[in-house]
Design an enzyme around this catalytic site. Structure first.
Site, PDB file in Angstrom:
ATOM      1  N   CYS A  42      17.041  10.792  50.144  1.00  0.00           N
ATOM      2  CA  CYS A  42      16.578  10.568  48.509  1.00  0.00           C
ATOM      3  C   CYS A  42      15.998   9.205  48.289  1.00  0.00           C
ATOM      4  CB  CYS A  42      17.824  10.674  47.794  1.00  0.00           C
ATOM      5  SG  CYS A  42      17.838  10.346  46.019  1.00  0.00           S
ATOM      6  N   ASP A  44      16.646   7.294  46.329  1.00  0.00           N
ATOM      7  CA  ASP A  44      17.514   6.155  45.737  1.00  0.00           C
ATOM      8  C   ASP A  44      17.502   5.094  46.489  1.00  0.00           C
ATOM      9  OD1 ASP A  44      20.229   6.808  43.891  1.00  0.00           O
ATOM     10  OD2 ASP A  44      20.110   4.986  44.972  1.00  0.00           O
ATOM     11  N   ARG A  46      19.864   2.985  46.775  1.00  0.00           N
ATOM     12  CA  ARG A  46      21.077   2.330  47.413  1.00  0.00           C
ATOM     13  C   ARG A  46      21.322   3.123  48.905  1.00  0.00           C
ATOM     14  NH1 ARG A  46      24.190   4.589  42.331  1.00  0.00           N
ATOM     15  NH2 ARG A  46      22.714   6.117  42.830  1.00  0.00           N
ATOM     16  N   HIS A  98      23.448  11.988  48.675  1.00  0.00           N
ATOM     17  CA  HIS A  98      24.196  10.843  48.683  1.00  0.00           C
ATOM     18  C   HIS A  98      24.962  11.088  47.289  1.00  0.00           C
ATOM     19  CE1 HIS A  98      21.921   8.592  45.486  1.00  0.00           C
ATOM     20  NE2 HIS A  98      21.122   9.221  46.190  1.00  0.00           N
ATOM     21  N   CYS A 101      24.064  10.574  42.920  1.00  0.00           N
ATOM     22  CA  CYS A 101      22.717  10.934  43.027  1.00  0.00           C
ATOM     23  C   CYS A 101      21.915  11.047  41.476  1.00  0.00           C
ATOM     24  CB  CYS A 101      22.293  12.143  43.888  1.00  0.00           C
ATOM     25  SG  CYS A 101      20.660  12.381  43.905  1.00  0.00           S
TER      26      CYS A 101
END
Lengths: 215, 540
Positions: A42, A44, A46, A98, A101
């Site tokens: 992803c 993302d 993090r 994750h 998300c």
């Protein structure tokens, strides 16, 4: 500008550290790359997968998009996939989701975020397909986690159905497909599906899951 | 009126097969009739060329002169009728003279040799049944073209002495080292020092006529081909010389020399019959088999060559030819003739004279038979110089510079076998030379094949995995290419060998791959095989 400056500063510092320990570190990596892994994750911020898994440069080929989707018409992903399998000869293809998300969250709700709504159609399908299982889940958090897990499983399934992977399997080459979820709360990777090496294997995983929750 | 309907229906329906054959034959009648006008004059030309060749080859073979004529007649009439070729002429062959001379000596008598000829014919029939004619399809085109050009050059060189009246060597010789201790080139040099003015005049006039003929309206007179005119003119010139310039008159050694018996019944003496007691000797069989094989090869070569000269590009069936030649040799041997084969010089002359169908070859045989019996004295007026002019012209066309330049343009893989065949034939003889040419031609083909890539690298350059796709056919010749590829691989490289597209992989190639699978482990090469059915490891 202050933030950007920090990047350059850090970069300089890291290069110095690395080269003082191993003067040829970067020079060695300028040649051919022979990564073992293709990582589809992803976007993302993090999920710093290289840091989390401790791979060094040259070891992992990476593709990231919102909600780690494998869409059969996505030219970007297909190019990455084909190049990784047919040219780089990677041994493992990892789809990694994750918890927490944002993409999955958006797909579960009715709020509109713009273009990404189209992109997330696949996740929305997954939510609808597994509606009964999800309704049976104890709480909102648990439901969210289950959609993330199911989404990864669905993407491994999509991956297994791409002509590139099918063709590679047919020729005896084995990129093994893996579905992982990164638990953003404790930093651990959790396996959803491991060593998928044929189309039947994914179907089995879906079946097994259905049986385990009594669906 | 239903009966009318019936008639109409029958008339409009497609005829039954048998009827169709008749219809086709009837339809072809006008065509056949039209070819008469080409074939008859052509047959006269071939007959005139063949006559001294038959006699010359018989002379060189150490056989009775009439044996050459018998072979010519059988080759024309019998082989001509049975053969599937439209333009090839068969008869006694210069290429066989060496074998014939040695065979008559070793078997002790001409009659014993005739038994061997019959065996040779039977061998050819067996070859036909065994479908050995396919061999003919494996003669490389460049070698056949080289053979034609070489025969052209030989014709020109060997006929120059005859053209100037230096008739020392026998007509139709194709060997570099002549029986009279001269070779092709020294004979030409000697000949040029002993010019016979009458012969020079006749051949020069003849050659001039042949070269300008097609540029004049005379070419439209189909019943009188240039070659025939040249012969008639030669006879006329010789007679004119006798009257005007007696010193130029050609004596008998420069004219066709047919034996003339005192009476017709004496012709019976010219026929000889096989001595069957020779069959009990192994030598007879050895000669017979040699004759059968060599004559078959020469016939197949001639057939292939004649197909190339055919202006209509017709292809003759090879096995049927072997059958026709076998029948020809059996009959020729039975009645006292030399062995026959397809012969290129007469075939080329046939093409040049405008023949269209096999009628010409058949008629030439009939003419040989008829003329030798009825008008031998008349035929003995024909100057060899006229025939030399015709053969030099034919030779020039066979070895035309255009052929050289077209072969040159096709690249070294075509030109080299072509040129080497010519050199080999010129310096030895037809059979040895063509043998060398064929060997070289096949070597070139092998070389070309072994350089053909037997695989394709389908992965992009610099890919971690080198993907190699084997071609549909991986022959024995590809082994070296593949072995080289394997050798080049560096330790630690990854290679995928994909044989899923292959229809055929030669066993030795599979063994090579199988062995490589073992060494790959030691060399730390990651080898993956796709769609290949490998034999077990060879060294266990």
């Amino acid at each position: 500008m202050e933030n950007l400056k920090r990047l350059f500063d850090n970069n300089r510092k890291i290069v110095e550290e690395v080269t003082s320990a191993d003067p040829d570190f970067f020079k060695r990596r300028a040649g051919k790359q022979e990564p073992h892994f293709l990582f589809i994750g992803c976007a993302d911020s993090r999920v710093p997968i290289e840091t989390l898994t401790g791979v060094s440069p040259g070891e992992m080929f990476v593709h990231r998009n919102i909600a780690n989707q494998v869409v059969s018409a996505d030219l970007n992903l297909l190019s990455v996939l084909q190049y990784a399998i047919e040219v780089l000869d990677v041994k493992h293809v990892i789809v990694c989701g994750h918890y927490q998300c944002g993409g999955v969250k958006a797909a579960m709700g009715t709020e509109s975020y713009g273009l990404v709504d189209y992109w997330l159609a696949g996740v929305r399908d997954t939510v609808r397909r597994h509606a009964s299982e999800l309704e049976a889940s104890p709480g909102e958090d648990e439901r969210f986690k289950r959609v993330v897990d199911l989404n990864v499983l669905r993407q491994v399934y999509n991956l297994a159905r791409t002509p590139v992977v099918q063709n590679a399997w047919k020729r005896g080459r084995r990129p093994l497909l893996h579905g992982l979820v990164y638990d953003i709360h404790d930093g651990f990777l959790k396996s959803i599906a491991l060593e998928v090496d044929g189309p039947d294997k994914v179907r089995e995983l879906f079946e097994a899951r259905r049986r385990s929750i009594g669906d | 009126m239903s009966w009318i309907d019936g008639v109409v229906r029958r008339l409009t329906q497609a005829p039954r097969p048998a009827e169709r054959d008749v219809v086709a034959a009837v339809r072809r009648l006008p065509e056949m009739a039209a070819s008469w006008r080409n074939d008859l004059p052509a047959s006269i030309v071939v007959f005139l060329v063949a006559l001294p060749l038959c006699l010359g080859i018989a002379l060189a073979s150490g056989a009775p002169l009439f044996a050459g004529v018998i072979a010519g007649v059988v080759g024309g009439v019998l082989v001509g009728s049975l053969s599937g070729s439209h333009l090839m002429v068969s008869g006694p062959a210069a290429g066989l003279t060496a074998i014939v001379v040695a065979a008559i000596a070793s078997l002790g008598s001409f009659q014993a040799f005739l038994a061997a000829v019959v065996i040779g014919g039977a061998v050819q029939l067996v070859l036909a049944v065994m479908r050995a004619g396919v061999l003919g399809y494996y003669f490389p085109s460049s070698v056949i073209k080289g053979m034609l050009a070489a025969i052209g050059l030989i014709l020109v060189l060997k006929q120059i002495p005859h053209a100037v009246g230096y008739d020392v060597d026998f007509e139709g010789d194709e060997t570099f080292l002549q029986a009279n201790a001269e070779n092709t080139f020294t004979a030409v040099l000697h000949a040029l020092q002993r010019l016979e003015p009458g012969a020079v005049l006749i051949s020069l006039v003849g050659l001039a006529l042949l070269f300008v003929w097609d540029k004049t309206p005379l070419k439209n007179v189909r019943l009188l081909p240039a070659q025939l005119t040249v012969v008639l003119l030669g006879v006329a010139l010789d007679i004119a010389c006798a009257a005007a310039q007696p010193a130029w008159k050609l004596d008998a050694s420069h004219l066709v020399t047919l034996p003339i018996p005192a009476q017709l019944a004496d012709y019976a003496d010219y026929f000889a019959f096989p001595d069957w007691s020779a069959l009990s000797r192994g030598d007879t069989w050895r000669v017979g088999v040699t004759l059968g094989v060599v004559a078959s090869l020469e016939s197949l070569l001639s057939l292939e060559a004649t197909d190339r000269l055919d202006p209509y590009k017709r292809e003759a069936p090879a096995n049927r030819e072997l059958f026709a030649q076998g029948a020809g040799n059996i009959v020729s041997g039975l009645i006292g003739g030399l062995p026959v084969t397809g012969v290129i010089v007469r075939s080329a002359a046939n093409v040049d004279a405008g023949a269209r169908t096999k009628l010409s070859a058949i008629l030439h045989g009939l003419l040989l038979a008829a003329a030798v019996v009825s008008i031998p004295a008349l035929l003995n007026h024909i100057p060899l110089a006229s025939l030399a002019a015709i053969l030099i012209f034919t030779g020039f066309k066979l070895a035309h510079p255009k052929i050289w330049s077209s072969m040159w343009r096709q690249g070294s893989s075509q030109f080299l076998p072509f040129a080497l065949t010519i050199v080999a034939i010129l310096l030895t003889d037809l059979l040895v030379g063509i043998g060398i040419g064929l060997a070289l031609g096949l070597l070139f083909i092998l070389f070309e094949h072994s350089r053909q890539p037997c695989y394709e690298i389908v992965s992009p350059k610099g890919a971690v995995l080198t993907r190699v796709r084997l071609n549909e056919q991986v022959s024995f010749l590809s082994k070296a290419t593949l072995a080289k590829l394997f050798e080049r691989l560096e330790p630690g490289s990854r290679i995928e060998l994909d044989g899923s597209q292959c229809r055929h992989v030669h066993h030795d190639v599979l063994e090579l791959i199988s062995d490589f699978r073992e060494t790959a482990l030691l060399r730390k090469i990651d080898l993956r095989l796709v769609g290949l059915d490998l034999p077990g490891a060879t060294h266990h």
